[in-house]
Design a protein around this motif. Sequence first.
Motif, PDB file in Angstrom:
ATOM      1  N   MET A  27       3.607  21.901   0.274  1.00 22.46           N
ATOM      2  CA  MET A  27       3.276  23.107   1.043  1.00 22.46           C
ATOM      3  C   MET A  27       4.238  24.269   0.788  1.00 22.46           C
ATOM      4  O   MET A  27       3.810  25.424   0.697  1.00 22.46           O
ATOM      5  CB  MET A  27       3.226  22.767   2.533  1.00 22.46           C
ATOM      6  N   LEU A  28       5.506  23.994   0.682  1.00 25.56           N
ATOM      7  CA  LEU A  28       6.474  25.080   0.456  1.00 25.56           C
ATOM      8  C   LEU A  28       6.193  25.841  -0.839  1.00 25.56           C
ATOM      9  O   LEU A  28       6.163  27.094  -0.821  1.00 25.56           O
ATOM     10  CB  LEU A  28       7.901  24.523   0.481  1.00 25.56           C
ATOM     11  N   PRO A  29       5.971  25.180  -1.981  1.00 24.07           N
ATOM     12  CA  PRO A  29       5.643  25.944  -3.191  1.00 24.07           C
ATOM     13  C   PRO A  29       4.372  26.780  -3.056  1.00 24.07           C
ATOM     14  O   PRO A  29       4.297  27.897  -3.585  1.00 24.07           O
ATOM     15  CB  PRO A  29       5.464  24.845  -4.260  1.00 24.07           C
ATOM     16  N   ILE A  30       3.382  26.235  -2.344  1.00 22.56           N
ATOM     17  CA  ILE A  30       2.131  26.982  -2.147  1.00 22.56           C
ATOM     18  C   ILE A  30       2.402  28.278  -1.390  1.00 22.56           C
ATOM     19  O   ILE A  30       1.924  29.357  -1.764  1.00 22.56           O
ATOM     20  CB  ILE A  30       1.097  26.116  -1.391  1.00 22.56           C
ATOM     21  N   TYR A  31       3.184  28.181  -0.315  1.00 20.90           N
ATOM     22  CA  TYR A  31       3.453  29.362   0.514  1.00 20.90           C
ATOM     23  C   TYR A  31       4.418  30.332  -0.180  1.00 20.90           C
ATOM     24  O   TYR A  31       4.302  31.553  -0.004  1.00 20.90           O
ATOM     25  CB  TYR A  31       3.977  28.941   1.889  1.00 20.90           C
ATOM     26  N   ALA A  32       5.358  29.804  -0.948  1.00 23.92           N
ATOM     27  CA  ALA A  32       6.262  30.689  -1.697  1.00 23.92           C
ATOM     28  C   ALA A  32       5.472  31.528  -2.690  1.00 23.92           C
ATOM     29  O   ALA A  32       5.724  32.727  -2.852  1.00 23.92           O
ATOM     30  CB  ALA A  32       7.323  29.862  -2.411  1.00 23.92           C
ATOM     31  N   GLN A  33       4.500  30.892  -3.333  1.00 26.47           N
ATOM     32  CA  GLN A  33       3.652  31.618  -4.281  1.00 26.47           C
ATOM     33  C   GLN A  33       2.727  32.595  -3.552  1.00 26.47           C
ATOM     34  O   GLN A  33       2.506  33.730  -4.010  1.00 26.47           O
ATOM     35  CB  GLN A  33       2.833  30.631  -5.106  1.00 26.47           C
ATOM     36  N   LYS A  34       2.202  32.152  -2.406  1.00 27.35           N
ATOM     37  CA  LYS A  34       1.295  33.004  -1.629  1.00 27.35           C
ATOM     38  C   LYS A  34       1.948  34.335  -1.247  1.00 27.35           C
ATOM     39  O   LYS A  34       1.302  35.387  -1.287  1.00 27.35           O
ATOM     40  CB  LYS A  34       0.853  32.252  -0.363  1.00 27.35           C
ATOM     41  N   TYR A  35       3.233  34.272  -0.878  1.00 29.42           N
ATOM     42  CA  TYR A  35       3.921  35.493  -0.437  1.00 29.42           C
ATOM     43  C   TYR A  35       4.690  36.177  -1.555  1.00 29.42           C
ATOM     44  O   TYR A  35       5.397  37.149  -1.325  1.00 29.42           O
ATOM     45  CB  TYR A  35       4.837  35.178   0.743  1.00 29.42           C
ATOM     46  N   GLY A  36       4.572  35.658  -2.763  1.00 26.55           N
ATOM     47  CA  GLY A  36       5.116  36.337  -3.932  1.00 26.55           C
ATOM     48  C   GLY A  36       6.626  36.447  -3.978  1.00 26.55           C
ATOM     49  O   GLY A  36       7.154  37.451  -4.497  1.00 26.55           O
ATOM     50  N   VAL A  37       7.331  35.434  -3.467  1.00 28.55           N
ATOM     51  CA  VAL A  37       8.791  35.531  -3.475  1.00 28.55           C
ATOM     52  C   VAL A  37       9.303  35.451  -4.912  1.00 28.55           C
ATOM     53  O   VAL A  37       8.766  34.735  -5.760  1.00 28.55           O
ATOM     54  CB  VAL A  37       9.449  34.439  -2.591  1.00 28.55           C
ATOM     55  N   GLU A  38      10.359  36.213  -5.166  1.00 31.38           N
ATOM     56  CA  GLU A  38      10.924  36.284  -6.512  1.00 31.38           C
ATOM     57  C   GLU A  38      12.070  35.306  -6.709  1.00 31.38           C
ATOM     58  O   GLU A  38      12.475  35.033  -7.848  1.00 31.38           O
ATOM     59  CB  GLU A  38      11.394  37.714  -6.779  1.00 31.38           C
ATOM     60  N   VAL A  39      12.606  34.795  -5.627  1.00 33.73           N
ATOM     61  CA  VAL A  39      13.627  33.753  -5.664  1.00 33.73           C
ATOM     62  C   VAL A  39      13.500  32.962  -4.370  1.00 33.73           C
ATOM     63  O   VAL A  39      13.186  33.529  -3.313  1.00 33.73           O
ATOM     64  CB  VAL A  39      15.047  34.353  -5.831  1.00 33.73           C
ATOM     65  N   LEU A  40      13.706  31.652  -4.438  1.00 33.34           N
ATOM     66  CA  LEU A  40      13.611  30.802  -3.250  1.00 33.34           C
ATOM     67  C   LEU A  40      14.933  30.082  -3.045  1.00 33.34           C
ATOM     68  O   LEU A  40      15.391  29.346  -3.927  1.00 33.34           O
ATOM     69  CB  LEU A  40      12.484  29.777  -3.403  1.00 33.34           C
ATOM     70  N   HIS A  41      15.533  30.305  -1.882  1.00 33.18           N
ATOM     71  CA  HIS A  41      16.790  29.642  -1.521  1.00 33.18           C
ATOM     72  C   HIS A  41      16.470  28.442  -0.633  1.00 33.18           C
ATOM     73  O   HIS A  41      15.995  28.603   0.490  1.00 33.18           O
ATOM     74  CB  HIS A  41      17.708  30.621  -0.772  1.00 33.18           C
ATOM     75  N   CYS A  42      16.728  27.242  -1.140  1.00 27.97           N
ATOM     76  CA  CYS A  42      16.567  26.019  -0.354  1.00 27.97           C
ATOM     77  C   CYS A  42      17.921  25.665   0.244  1.00 27.97           C
ATOM     78  O   CYS A  42      18.903  25.491  -0.493  1.00 27.97           O
ATOM     79  CB  CYS A  42      16.026  24.895  -1.230  1.00 27.97           C
TER      80      CYS A  42
END
Length: 381
Positions: free
Chosen positions: A74-89
Amino acid sequence: MKIGIEAQRLFRSHKHGMDIVALELIRALQILDTQNEYFIFVKSDSDNTCLNETSNFHIIEVPGKNYVFWEQIMLPIYAQKYGVEVLHCTSNTSPMFMSTPLILTLHDVIFMEKTTEKNTSSNYQKFGNLYRKWLVPKVVRKCKSIVTISEVEKNNISKSLDLSNDEITVVHNGVSGRFGIKPSIETIYKVRKQLSLDSDFFLFLGNVEPRKNVNNTVKAFVAFAEINAEVKLVITGIKPSFVADILYEIGKISYLNRFVFAGFVAENVLLTLYAEAKVFLYPSLREGFGLPILEAMTFGTPVVTSNISAMPEVAGDAAFLVNPFSIKEITNAMTIAYKNDALRNEKIALGYLRPNMFTWQKTAEKMLNIYKGRSPEVLAI
């Protein structure tokens, strides 16, 4: 720039170390950065008012009951949905497969290390450790940046995961400005009454994990209590039966009434306990950082902590450092911290200065530079 921050457990009511670090970082970023757009990915839970949205900070509740499913699917789906350019876990793990550049905060690699101590972790904790042990060696190879919280842990990660030191950046944790503010007389009275604290007490933040050194701490306090009848030990996070088993083992069950079991404490209660405790005990066997050391120091409470792992890096010369494997050393440090006014006051004075070196503003400034792909030491904005 669109920045995503994974904060899956941010809304749960009983927050632990990594959850608190994520929350404080986001709050500091909200003050620091009004230019970039942030998407905070969380899982729905009961404490959904701990963080407020601002014009450029959006809270996104991502569905998915299972921790692994939430993170990996789910996290990758939502990160792509909102167009984030970098993801900090923010909490040691991250998705395995996604095209978005990843920044991973790897607080520690304790889960990679073998121990001879009895494993008292819950089934949930055991599963979590197995998941991390399988996943982390794989995902660190995919990350744009790896962040950790102390120089000691940087070296541990480098050795455990065969990474060069240049691949790991240290960003220390900070201390919230809410700490160090003296509670009101009414609050102190309420907390003392709630826990039946009518005398001096020491404070120990417990946990059933062997690395928290509950066994030696309890035994050391009993030795102290045998010659100091006026002091009790407040323990959070541990059931009475856990301590009773230790006392039975050493033939000291009669000392159970010298322990006060506070369970999980809300932040306002914790602040009061820090402020009112005569000594704060933190003789852990292993920590990635050790934030409670600094939290106690903000209130002028002397700290007894370990001379190994990350504790000396955090405490400096402002705490009583002991060998956590030596019950006698822990007991002696308790006695000095409680009775030797000259040394006690010296540590208190040094302790007031120490937290100034570790602030969430500094943490946020360094993380913002990492998001932007710059050195964490340059000016953030």
